[in-house]
Each structure stands twice: as C-alpha cells, then as structure tokens.
Design an enzyme around this catalytic site. Structure first.
Site, PDB file in Angstrom:
ATOM      1  N   PRO A  77      -4.669   3.933 -16.797  1.00 25.52           N
ATOM      2  CA  PRO A  77      -5.470   5.031 -16.651  1.00 25.52           C
ATOM      3  C   PRO A  77      -6.702   4.619 -17.717  1.00 25.52           C
ATOM      4  O   PRO A  77      -7.431   5.761 -17.714  1.00 25.52           O
ATOM      5  CB  PRO A  77      -4.536   6.160 -17.265  1.00 25.52           C
ATOM      6  CG  PRO A  77      -3.161   5.634 -17.021  1.00 25.52           C
ATOM      7  CD  PRO A  77      -3.279   4.100 -17.167  1.00 25.52           C
ATOM      8  N   GLU A 104       5.657   2.998 -20.665  1.00 29.10           N
ATOM      9  CA  GLU A 104       4.499   3.460 -21.501  1.00 29.10           C
ATOM     10  C   GLU A 104       3.287   2.485 -21.108  1.00 29.10           C
ATOM     11  O   GLU A 104       2.384   3.061 -21.541  1.00 29.10           O
ATOM     12  CB  GLU A 104       4.733   3.907 -22.888  1.00 29.10           C
ATOM     13  CG  GLU A 104       5.837   4.934 -22.963  1.00 29.10           C
ATOM     14  CD  GLU A 104       5.608   6.069 -22.360  1.00 29.10           C
ATOM     15  OE1 GLU A 104       4.694   6.758 -22.510  1.00 29.10           O
ATOM     16  OE2 GLU A 104       6.340   6.536 -21.647  1.00 29.10           O
ATOM     17  N   ARG A 142     -10.915  -5.381   2.768  1.00 24.53           N
ATOM     18  CA  ARG A 142     -11.771  -4.831   4.022  1.00 24.53           C
ATOM     19  C   ARG A 142     -13.182  -5.592   3.786  1.00 24.53           C
ATOM     20  O   ARG A 142     -14.026  -5.619   4.564  1.00 24.53           O
ATOM     21  CB  ARG A 142     -12.279  -3.296   3.843  1.00 24.53           C
ATOM     22  CG  ARG A 142     -10.962  -2.623   4.314  1.00 24.53           C
ATOM     23  CD  ARG A 142     -10.837  -0.978   4.207  1.00 24.53           C
ATOM     24  NE  ARG A 142     -11.676  -0.578   5.406  1.00 24.53           N
ATOM     25  CZ  ARG A 142     -13.063  -0.236   5.329  1.00 24.53           C
ATOM     26  NH1 ARG A 142     -13.516  -0.050   4.200  1.00 24.53           N
ATOM     27  NH2 ARG A 142     -13.706   0.168   6.274  1.00 24.53           N
ATOM     28  N   ASP A 157     -19.240   2.645   6.789  1.00 30.12           N
ATOM     29  CA  ASP A 157     -18.108   3.463   5.921  1.00 30.12           C
ATOM     30  C   ASP A 157     -18.851   4.298   5.201  1.00 30.12           C
ATOM     31  O   ASP A 157     -19.782   4.488   4.652  1.00 30.12           O
ATOM     32  CB  ASP A 157     -17.338   2.451   5.141  1.00 30.12           C
ATOM     33  CG  ASP A 157     -16.636   1.662   5.974  1.00 30.12           C
ATOM     34  OD1 ASP A 157     -16.118   2.369   7.116  1.00 30.12           O
ATOM     35  OD2 ASP A 157     -15.974   0.657   5.430  1.00 30.12           O
TER      36      ASP A 157
HETATM   37  N1  4HQ Z   1      -0.728   3.783 -14.866  1.00 32.41           N
HETATM   38  N2  4HQ Z   1      -4.613   3.531 -12.303  1.00 32.41           N
HETATM   39  C1  4HQ Z   1       0.633   1.661 -15.471  1.00 32.41           C
HETATM   40  C2  4HQ Z   1      -1.510   4.504 -13.793  1.00 32.41           C
HETATM   41  C3  4HQ Z   1      -2.739   3.597 -13.327  1.00 32.41           C
HETATM   42  C4  4HQ Z   1      -3.869   4.311 -12.953  1.00 32.41           C
HETATM   43  C5  4HQ Z   1       0.343   4.490 -15.426  1.00 32.41           C
HETATM   44  C6  4HQ Z   1      -0.551   2.313 -14.903  1.00 32.41           C
HETATM   45  C7  4HQ Z   1       1.591   3.605 -15.831  1.00 32.41           C
HETATM   46  C8  4HQ Z   1       2.252   1.462 -17.147  1.00 32.41           C
HETATM   47  N3  4HQ Z   1      -2.979   2.546 -13.259  1.00 32.41           N
HETATM   48  N4  4HQ Z   1       1.300   2.412 -16.377  1.00 32.41           N
HETATM   49  N5  4HQ Z   1      -3.966   5.992 -13.166  1.00 32.41           N
HETATM   50  O1  4HQ Z   1      -1.311   5.639 -13.966  1.00 32.41           O
HETATM   51  O2  4HQ Z   1      -4.388   2.346 -12.534  1.00 32.41           O
END
Ligand code: 4HQ
Length: 238
Positions: A77, A104, A142, A157
């Site tokens: 994230p 985590e 794509r 697109d």
């Molecule tokens: N993750 N975009 C991996 C995500 C995520 C996201 C949460 C990644 C948990 C361990 N990955 N961890 N948003 O939510 O790519």
C-alpha cells in the site's frame, strides 16, 4: 491462487502463444529447518507477524538468476499508485518479479536492497500481495505487442486519451423497449466517430470529472462542450 488465473481468456492465450510466461516461487521452499518458518514476531513488539528476510532473499535471488533482465517489484500500500501509464511502462521491461508479502509485510531490509520499485494497486489493505500481482500482470499483458487484435487495440481503451470509453451497443436493436442510438445504425463513419467522442466526453464528465479537468482538449472536444453549454443556457432561459 495464481494458477487458475493463468487458465482463462487472453492471459491463457498469451501463455499458449509464448507471448508471456508466468511462474511462481513458494517462499517457504527457501525456509530453513523442519518447520520451514517464513514469518516471525516484530522487533519492538506489537501484533501481527513479519516475513523473515532470509527465505525471501533466497527466493528473490533465485528468481533474479532465472530472469536477470527482470525488475523486482514489491506489492505494498506504500508503493506508487498503479495506473495505465505505469502498465505500459512495465510492458516494456525485460520481465517482472513480484514480491507478494503476507502478514504485516516484509522485513524492511528486503525493500531497501533487493527491490527496484514498490507499487500499490489502491488505497486499501489486502491480506497478501498476490491479487495485486495478478492485476498488474493482467493490465501489463494487454500492452505486449500482438496480444490484442488490431481492431481491439489498446489505443481505444479508457484512459488512453484521458477520457473514459464511449458507450457500446450490440444486438438486439431494441432491448426492453430501449433502442440503440440511430446514428450507430447509419453506417456514416464520420457521424459515428463524432457520436462516440461525445459519448466519451459525457461519460467522463458524469462519472470522472477529475479526468476531464486534467485533460488537454482538442478543437472538436471544445466544440462539443461549448454545444452542451449553449444547450444548457437555452434551457435556463426558457
Ligand atoms: N498489501 N497494493 C501485501 C496490499 C497491496 C496494495 C497488503 C500488500 C498486505 C502484506 N499490495 N501486504 N494495496 O494491500 O498492493
């Protein structure tokens, strides 16, 4: 999780035709000891577990040896937001290695040494990075030359021209009393193109005004917006 994703539609076809290849590595197979432990408690305390660095480093190093041209991407994230522009750029690399964390997340020392880029698919938290990796594989594929037929090519697109795509219709001509726009049956390609541009602009204005504000407009687009403006002014006058 990944295998069934590879068995359908355009992704399956691309693999069959050797246009892309996808393989997975189980991090656990790089873990030591009988228990094959891949996670541990966080230093400093607190809830949740962290992925241990040694098995991950082993898995990443082995992937890099198999595809030395690849870029290594951590799904997180905290990464840069994934979008169509980034998808196009990733399609033009010598391969991608996706690090899919669980729990985590991964030990910070992995991200600082073995990762080229950190990418997020959106501002929400998932239980693992695998879905994010599949989303990126899907959108990037794509853009591989020869994947989409010419008719269906990526230029039309949504987002390619900063607008959402125009509305689409197919048979029957009347569905539950609702008719297909006359102009699409006319065979007049100039008028059809105009209608589609107007449809694109209207959908973008209604559904994604943020996109329309960012978009540099050309003359025909400005003309369409002015026409709407005149129509609205007329309604307000009468
Ligand atoms: N993750 N975009 C991996 C995500 C995520 C996201 C949460 C990644 C948990 C361990 N990955 N961890 N948003 O939510 O790519």
């Amino acid at each position: 999780m990944i295998q069934p994703f590879l068995e359908h539609g355009i992704i399956r076809q691309a693999i069959k035709r050797n246009q892309i290849s996808v393989s997975t590595i189980d991090v656990r197979s790089f873990a030591k000891g009988k228990q094959k432990v891949t996670d541990d408690k966080p230093y400093g305390g607190g809830s949740g577990m962290v992925m241990k660095p040694e098995p991950l480093a082993g898995a990443i190093t082995s992937a890099k040896i198999k595809t030395p041209e690849s870029k290594t991407i951590l799904l997180s994230p905290q990464g840069k937001p994934f979008n169509q522009k980034l998808a196009r750029k990733l399609a033009d690399t010598g391969g991608l290695i996706f690090i899919c964390g669980r729990y985590e997340g991964v030990d910070e020392r992995i991200s600082s040494s073995l990762i080229d880029d950190e990418i997020s698919i959106g501002d929400y938290v998932m239980t693992g990075g695998e879905l994010a990796a599949m989303i990126i594989i899907d959108a990037v594929t794509r853009f591989i030359p020869g994947i989409l037929g010419g008719e269906n090519s990526a230029e039309k697109d949504s987002f390619e021209n900063g607008l959402l795509e125009h509305a689409h219709f197919t048979r029957p001509r009347v569905f539950e009393g609702d008719e297909v726009p006359e102009v699409l049956l006319s065979g007049n390609h100039g008028e059809i193109e105009n209608w589609r541009l107007e449809s694109s602009l209207m959908r973008t204005l209604m559904k994604r005004p943020d996109l329309l504000k960012k978009k540099p407009l050309n003359l025909s687009e400005i003309e369409i917006l002015k026409k709407w403006g005149r129509n609205i002014e007329e309604i307000l006058r009468t």
